[in-house]
Design an enzyme around this catalytic site. Structure first.
Site, PDB file in Angstrom:
ATOM      1  N   ASP A  45       0.815  -1.212   0.000  1.00 43.03           N
ATOM      2  CA  ASP A  45       0.000   0.000   0.000  1.00 43.03           C
ATOM      3  C   ASP A  45       0.854   1.269   0.000  1.00 43.03           C
ATOM      4  O   ASP A  45       0.503   2.261  -0.635  1.00 43.03           O
ATOM      5  CB  ASP A  45      -0.918   0.006   1.225  1.00 43.03           C
ATOM      6  CG  ASP A  45      -2.024  -1.038   1.109  1.00 43.03           C
ATOM      7  OD1 ASP A  45      -2.366  -1.415  -0.021  1.00 43.03           O
ATOM      8  OD2 ASP A  45      -2.530  -1.466   2.157  1.00 43.03           O
ATOM      9  N   GLY A  46       1.978   1.230   0.734  1.00 39.70           N
ATOM     10  CA  GLY A  46       2.857   2.396   0.764  1.00 39.70           C
ATOM     11  C   GLY A  46       3.399   2.737  -0.605  1.00 39.70           C
ATOM     12  O   GLY A  46       3.470   3.916  -0.992  1.00 39.70           O
ATOM     13  N   HIS A  50       2.872   5.984  -3.111  1.00 39.90           N
ATOM     14  CA  HIS A  50       4.008   6.657  -3.759  1.00 39.90           C
ATOM     15  C   HIS A  50       3.767   6.776  -5.268  1.00 39.90           C
ATOM     16  O   HIS A  50       4.012   7.842  -5.865  1.00 39.90           O
ATOM     17  CB  HIS A  50       5.288   5.876  -3.487  1.00 39.90           C
ATOM     18  CG  HIS A  50       6.487   6.404  -4.208  1.00 39.90           C
ATOM     19  ND1 HIS A  50       7.168   7.531  -3.803  1.00 39.90           N
ATOM     20  CD2 HIS A  50       7.118   5.961  -5.342  1.00 39.90           C
ATOM     21  CE1 HIS A  50       8.173   7.762  -4.632  1.00 39.90           C
ATOM     22  NE2 HIS A  50       8.151   6.830  -5.577  1.00 39.90           N
ATOM     23  N   GLU A 119      -4.781  10.450   4.289  1.00 44.84           N
ATOM     24  CA  GLU A 119      -5.129  11.392   5.342  1.00 44.84           C
ATOM     25  C   GLU A 119      -4.157  12.554   5.408  1.00 44.84           C
ATOM     26  O   GLU A 119      -3.017  12.464   4.950  1.00 44.84           O
ATOM     27  CB  GLU A 119      -5.183  10.708   6.714  1.00 44.84           C
ATOM     28  CG  GLU A 119      -3.849  10.401   7.349  1.00 44.84           C
ATOM     29  CD  GLU A 119      -3.213   9.109   6.890  1.00 44.84           C
ATOM     30  OE1 GLU A 119      -1.981   9.088   6.702  1.00 44.84           O
ATOM     31  OE2 GLU A 119      -3.955   8.123   6.705  1.00 44.84           O
ATOM     32  N   ASP A 148      -2.253  15.122  21.109  1.00 49.39           N
ATOM     33  CA  ASP A 148      -1.004  14.805  20.426  1.00 49.39           C
ATOM     34  C   ASP A 148      -1.090  15.145  18.946  1.00 49.39           C
ATOM     35  O   ASP A 148      -0.073  15.332  18.279  1.00 49.39           O
ATOM     36  CB  ASP A 148      -0.672  13.320  20.582  1.00 49.39           C
ATOM     37  CG  ASP A 148      -0.097  12.981  21.947  1.00 49.39           C
ATOM     38  OD1 ASP A 148       0.158  13.915  22.729  1.00 49.39           O
ATOM     39  OD2 ASP A 148       0.091  11.785  22.235  1.00 49.39           O
ATOM     40  N   ALA A 156     -11.062   6.047   1.676  1.00 49.03           N
ATOM     41  CA  ALA A 156     -10.014   5.108   1.258  1.00 49.03           C
ATOM     42  C   ALA A 156      -8.949   4.939   2.326  1.00 49.03           C
ATOM     43  O   ALA A 156      -8.350   3.872   2.455  1.00 49.03           O
ATOM     44  CB  ALA A 156      -9.375   5.588  -0.048  1.00 49.03           C
ATOM     45  N   THR A 159      -9.223   3.032   6.981  1.00 50.94           N
ATOM     46  CA  THR A 159      -8.781   1.798   7.637  1.00 50.94           C
ATOM     47  C   THR A 159      -7.281   1.816   7.923  1.00 50.94           C
ATOM     48  O   THR A 159      -6.731   0.801   8.366  1.00 50.94           O
ATOM     49  CB  THR A 159      -9.112   0.564   6.778  1.00 50.94           C
ATOM     50  OG1 THR A 159      -8.517   0.727   5.482  1.00 50.94           O
ATOM     51  CG2 THR A 159     -10.618   0.401   6.618  1.00 50.94           C
ATOM     52  N   ALA A 160      -6.617   2.943   7.678  1.00 49.70           N
ATOM     53  CA  ALA A 160      -5.171   3.039   7.901  1.00 49.70           C
ATOM     54  C   ALA A 160      -4.910   3.736   9.238  1.00 49.70           C
ATOM     55  O   ALA A 160      -5.357   3.281  10.295  1.00 49.70           O
ATOM     56  CB  ALA A 160      -4.515   3.757   6.731  1.00 49.70           C
ATOM     57  N   TYR A 161      -4.184   4.837   9.230  1.00 47.21           N
ATOM     58  CA  TYR A 161      -3.830   5.570  10.456  1.00 47.21           C
ATOM     59  C   TYR A 161      -5.084   5.952  11.240  1.00 47.21           C
ATOM     60  O   TYR A 161      -5.132   5.890  12.476  1.00 47.21           O
ATOM     61  CB  TYR A 161      -3.023   6.800  10.068  1.00 47.21           C
ATOM     62  CG  TYR A 161      -2.380   7.569  11.201  1.00 47.21           C
ATOM     63  CD1 TYR A 161      -2.337   7.080  12.503  1.00 47.21           C
ATOM     64  CD2 TYR A 161      -1.795   8.810  10.956  1.00 47.21           C
ATOM     65  CE1 TYR A 161      -1.737   7.799  13.522  1.00 47.21           C
ATOM     66  CE2 TYR A 161      -1.191   9.540  11.970  1.00 47.21           C
ATOM     67  CZ  TYR A 161      -1.173   9.027  13.249  1.00 47.21           C
ATOM     68  OH  TYR A 161      -0.585   9.745  14.253  1.00 47.21           O
TER      69      TYR A 161
END
Length: 259
Positions: A45-46, A50, A119, A148, A156, A159-161
């Site tokens: 995914d990363g 990119h 995000e 913080d 999309a 579901t990540a961060y």
């Protein structure tokens, strides 16, 4: 008879992805990205993020078909299939993804603009808690948020961060954005909001010298931030291609029943 699309191959630097690229080059012809009609992305995914940012930056935005040679591969397809690559791409279902546009004002007064597919986040730079004012469509909704950090997520990227920060999972067709605090201290009970994606969200850093804040749009970071505006960049729509029955929409929906 339809002419097959011109393909660009975009592998990550991992050994698995490079080995898969060598194999694919023996089976199909590939052209440079600027000449291609479909990008074949090899990695996780990363690397897909990119590759999509590379297209956005170049101005040559084409559909992306990912093959998972990474870890999770939420935005990718299974790497192995009995069908040839061109047939898989011809059968693939398109999914439109609208990125976010982030406009950040730094301490010098300069403005920088980046796109984010998953995000936009604001994060404290030091041990001092961030102190933020949060406005939606020009109206202040939180005069002071001690935390913080905070993030704005697309469906999309929900579901990540966002999910790791206890934010909600958003179905792709929801036309919503998730506004999720990271370790909020005050107001302690505020757990975020779900906002229509045609709204604009503004953040103002309070006491920026004492409480410095950085902002991150996917993989691009800026420090010494005074203010950030976030909105959906509809004119920069992206397209992901998925095998039938394996779309990102299906995966996001299924994720709501995981425990």
């Amino acid at each position: 008879m339809n002419t097959p699309p011109r393909l660009a191959l975009m592998p990550s630097d991992t050994d698995r992805a490079q080995e898969a690229a060598r194999h694919l080059r023996e089976l199909a012809d590939f052209v440079p990205l600027e000449q291609a009609e479909v990008a074949v992305v090899l990695g996780g995914d990363g690397h897909m993020l990119h590759a999509l940012h590379q297209m956005l930056d170049s101005g040559h935005v084409i559909p992306a078909y990912g093959l998972n040679y990474g870890t999770v591969g939420f935005m990718m397809n299974k790497p192995k299939s009995s069908r040839p690559l061109l047939e898989r791409i011809a059968r693939a279902r398109p999914l439109a993804v609208n990125p976010l546009e982030m406009i950040a004002t730094t301490g010098s007064g300069a403005q920088e603009s980046f796109c984010a597919i998953n995000e936009v986040s604001l994060l404290r730079e030091t041990r001092q808690t961030a102190k933020l004012e949060v406005s939606v469509n020009g109206k202040v909704r939180l005069p002071e948020l001690f935390c913080d950090g905070i993030l704005v997520s697309t469906p999309a990227g929900s579901t990540a961060y966002n999910l790791s920060a206890n934010g909600p999972i958003l179905p792709l067709g929801s036309n919503m954005l998730a506004l999720t605090p990271i370790s909020p201290f005050r107001p302690r009970r505020w757990r975020g909001a779900i906002i229509p994606d045609h709204y604009e969200i503004d953040f103002r850093v309070i006491e920026p010298l004492k409480r410095p804040v950085a902002t991150v749009a996917d993989q691009k970071e800026l420090r010494d931030i005074l203010a950030v505006k976030v909105k959906v960049a509809r004119e920069r729509q992206l397209t992901l291609l998925f095998d039938p029955g394996k779309t990102l929409e299906d995966r996001i929906f299924a994720e709501q029943f995981q425990f």
